[in-house]
Design a protein around this motif. Structure first.
Motif, PDB file in Angstrom:
ATOM      1  N   LEU A  43      31.131  30.876  48.486  1.00 53.06           N
ATOM      2  CA  LEU A  43      32.333  30.176  48.050  1.00 53.06           C
ATOM      3  C   LEU A  43      32.028  29.296  46.843  1.00 53.06           C
ATOM      4  CD1 LEU A  43      35.312  29.356  48.498  1.00 53.06           C
ATOM      5  CD2 LEU A  43      34.505  27.694  50.189  1.00 53.06           C
ATOM      6  N   LEU A  44      32.852  29.434  45.821  1.00 49.80           N
ATOM      7  CA  LEU A  44      32.821  28.570  44.646  1.00 49.80           C
ATOM      8  C   LEU A  44      34.130  27.807  44.617  1.00 49.80           C
ATOM      9  CD1 LEU A  44      31.796  27.577  41.866  1.00 49.80           C
ATOM     10  CD2 LEU A  44      32.770  29.658  40.881  1.00 49.80           C
ATOM     11  N   ILE A  45      34.051  26.478  44.581  1.00 52.81           N
ATOM     12  CA  ILE A  45      35.244  25.637  44.512  1.00 52.81           C
ATOM     13  C   ILE A  45      35.234  24.906  43.177  1.00 52.81           C
ATOM     14  CG2 ILE A  45      36.501  23.687  45.527  1.00 52.81           C
ATOM     15  CD1 ILE A  45      35.177  24.409  48.230  1.00 52.81           C
ATOM     16  N   GLY A  46      36.255  25.145  42.365  1.00 53.08           N
ATOM     17  CA  GLY A  46      36.448  24.407  41.112  1.00 53.08           C
ATOM     18  C   GLY A  46      37.509  23.353  41.379  1.00 53.08           C
ATOM     19  N   THR A  47      37.096  22.104  41.543  1.00 54.20           N
ATOM     20  CA  THR A  47      38.027  21.087  42.031  1.00 54.20           C
ATOM     21  C   THR A  47      39.158  20.782  41.059  1.00 54.20           C
ATOM     22  OG1 THR A  47      36.673  19.229  41.229  1.00 54.20           O
ATOM     23  CG2 THR A  47      36.331  19.959  43.524  1.00 54.20           C
ATOM     24  N   ASP A  74      40.214  27.457  43.333  1.00 57.25           N
ATOM     25  CA  ASP A  74      40.291  26.371  42.356  1.00 57.25           C
ATOM     26  C   ASP A  74      41.691  25.790  42.317  1.00 57.25           C
ATOM     27  OD1 ASP A  74      41.830  27.978  40.614  1.00 57.25           O
ATOM     28  OD2 ASP A  74      40.098  28.556  39.416  1.00 57.25           O
ATOM     29  N   CYS A  75      41.898  24.844  41.402  1.00 60.37           N
ATOM     30  CA  CYS A  75      43.184  24.144  41.321  1.00 60.37           C
ATOM     31  C   CYS A  75      44.303  25.054  40.845  1.00 60.37           C
ATOM     32  CB  CYS A  75      43.074  22.894  40.466  1.00 60.37           C
ATOM     33  SG  CYS A  75      42.540  23.199  38.777  1.00 60.37           S
ATOM     34  N   GLY A  76      43.970  26.194  40.268  1.00 62.00           N
ATOM     35  CA  GLY A  76      44.942  27.242  39.983  1.00 62.00           C
ATOM     36  C   GLY A  76      45.665  27.139  38.662  1.00 62.00           C
ATOM     37  N   GLY A  77      46.279  28.244  38.321  1.00 59.48           N
ATOM     38  CA  GLY A  77      47.161  28.295  37.163  1.00 59.48           C
ATOM     39  C   GLY A  77      46.457  28.339  35.831  1.00 59.48           C
ATOM     40  N   SER A  78      46.851  29.296  35.008  1.00 60.61           N
ATOM     41  CA  SER A  78      46.283  29.363  33.669  1.00 60.61           C
ATOM     42  C   SER A  78      46.907  28.307  32.760  1.00 60.61           C
ATOM     43  CB  SER A  78      46.477  30.755  33.073  1.00 60.61           C
ATOM     44  OG  SER A  78      47.845  31.076  33.052  1.00 60.61           O
ATOM     45  N   ASN A  79      48.058  27.775  33.153  1.00 57.08           N
ATOM     46  CA  ASN A  79      48.737  26.781  32.318  1.00 57.08           C
ATOM     47  C   ASN A  79      48.459  25.347  32.774  1.00 57.08           C
ATOM     48  OD1 ASN A  79      50.134  26.794  34.702  1.00 57.08           O
ATOM     49  ND2 ASN A  79      52.149  26.624  33.763  1.00 57.08           N
ATOM     50  N   MET A  80      47.547  25.157  33.708  1.00 53.19           N
ATOM     51  CA  MET A  80      47.275  23.819  34.227  1.00 53.19           C
ATOM     52  C   MET A  80      46.630  22.936  33.168  1.00 53.19           C
ATOM     53  SD  MET A  80      48.358  23.694  37.355  1.00 53.19           S
ATOM     54  CE  MET A  80      47.463  22.484  38.278  1.00 53.19           C
ATOM     55  N   ASN A  81      45.889  23.549  32.268  1.00 55.69           N
ATOM     56  CA  ASN A  81      45.186  22.786  31.253  1.00 55.69           C
ATOM     57  C   ASN A  81      44.997  23.712  30.060  1.00 55.69           C
ATOM     58  OD1 ASN A  81      42.878  21.508  29.802  1.00 55.69           O
ATOM     59  ND2 ASN A  81      42.987  20.098  31.514  1.00 55.69           N
ATOM     60  N   THR A  82      45.003  23.177  28.867  1.00 50.71           N
ATOM     61  CA  THR A  82      44.884  24.021  27.678  1.00 50.71           C
ATOM     62  C   THR A  82      43.573  23.807  26.935  1.00 50.71           C
ATOM     63  OG1 THR A  82      46.090  22.356  26.395  1.00 50.71           O
ATOM     64  CG2 THR A  82      47.378  24.171  27.339  1.00 50.71           C
ATOM     65  N   THR A  83      42.596  23.168  27.544  1.00 54.57           N
ATOM     66  CA  THR A  83      41.325  22.933  26.869  1.00 54.57           C
ATOM     67  C   THR A  83      40.514  24.224  26.778  1.00 54.57           C
ATOM     68  OG1 THR A  83      40.132  22.352  28.890  1.00 54.57           O
ATOM     69  CG2 THR A  83      41.239  20.550  27.706  1.00 54.57           C
ATOM     70  N   GLN A  84      39.589  24.266  25.844  1.00 59.97           N
ATOM     71  CA  GLN A  84      38.741  25.439  25.683  1.00 59.97           C
ATOM     72  C   GLN A  84      37.888  25.662  26.918  1.00 59.97           C
ATOM     73  OE1 GLN A  84      36.325  25.566  22.155  1.00 59.97           O
ATOM     74  NE2 GLN A  84      35.227  27.383  22.839  1.00 59.97           N
ATOM     75  N   VAL A  85      37.348  24.590  27.499  1.00 60.35           N
ATOM     76  CA  VAL A  85      36.487  24.764  28.673  1.00 60.35           C
ATOM     77  C   VAL A  85      37.277  25.374  29.827  1.00 60.35           C
ATOM     78  CG1 VAL A  85      36.732  22.445  29.686  1.00 60.35           C
ATOM     79  CG2 VAL A  85      34.625  23.726  30.031  1.00 60.35           C
ATOM     80  N   TRP A  86      38.546  24.969  29.985  1.00 60.67           N
ATOM     81  CA  TRP A  86      39.379  25.570  31.044  1.00 60.67           C
ATOM     82  C   TRP A  86      39.612  27.050  30.760  1.00 60.67           C
ATOM     83  CZ3 TRP A  86      40.543  25.194  35.839  1.00 60.67           C
ATOM     84  CH2 TRP A  86      41.678  25.798  36.373  1.00 60.67           C
ATOM     85  N   GLY A  87      39.872  27.396  29.500  1.00 60.73           N
ATOM     86  CA  GLY A  87      40.030  28.800  29.131  1.00 60.73           C
ATOM     87  C   GLY A  87      38.773  29.605  29.394  1.00 60.73           C
TER      88      GLY A  87
END
Length: 166
Positions: A43-47, A74-87
């Motif tokens: 299991l990998l959890i991305g908080t 993880d916290c879900g959604g591709s639109n949750m954050n727009t930073t490069q690291v999130w992408g």
């Protein structure tokens, strides 16, 4: 060293919670090589979507020492954050999903059979409800996944960077 990263090992069952900052990736890779002895991360959890939590696992090279990742939550959604690291992180998730890894956004876990998982005899992992799951927020800390591991009457609680209102 720079961010938050925890490996929980129960027998041959390993849970990686976050992966620290980008500069932590070599340390995370070494940690996985040393302690995930069967090559399978269960299991990998991305908080949440901050770089000090997912930066070190936002490159496939960090996780390449593993033969398999069974599940990512993880916290879900591709639109949750727009930073490069999130992408970058979401690209890594997509890569592993294409390799057969199960993926769940935390909002899909809540109310399902995955909300509480039996990890081993007398060890359970329970995700805690947060009213921000699945909602885009100006502060990604709001979307932090919280959970606890219970072993008999002992609890290990983890909350990412969840703040008071979450």
């Amino acid at each position: 060293r720079y961010g938050e990263c925890t490996l929980i090992k129960i027998g041959d069952f390993e849970i990686l919670v976050d992966g620290g900052e980008k500069d932590d990736s070599a340390n995370v890779k070494a940690l996985l090589q040393e302690y995930v002895t069967d090559g399978v991360l269960e299991l990998l959890i991305g908080t949440h979507a901050h770089s000090d939590h997912i930066g070190g696992i936002s490159y496939t090279s960090t996780l390449a020492v593993l033969d398999e990742i069974e599940m990512i939550i993880d916290c879900g959604g591709s639109n949750m954050n727009t930073t490069q690291v999130w992408g970058n992180y979401k690209s890594v998730v997509e890569y592993y999903v294409n390799q057969g890894t199960e993926y769940y956004a935390i909002s899909d876990v809540m109310g399902s059979s995955l909300e509480t998982m039996e990890i081993a005899e007398n060890v359970t992992l329970t995700f805690l409800n947060n009213r921000y799951y699945g909602i885009k927020s100006a502060n990604p800390n709001d979307t932090s996944i919280g959970f606890y591991l219970r072993y008999y009457d002992t609890y290990l609680c983890m909350f990412g960077d969840a703040e008071e209102k979450a």
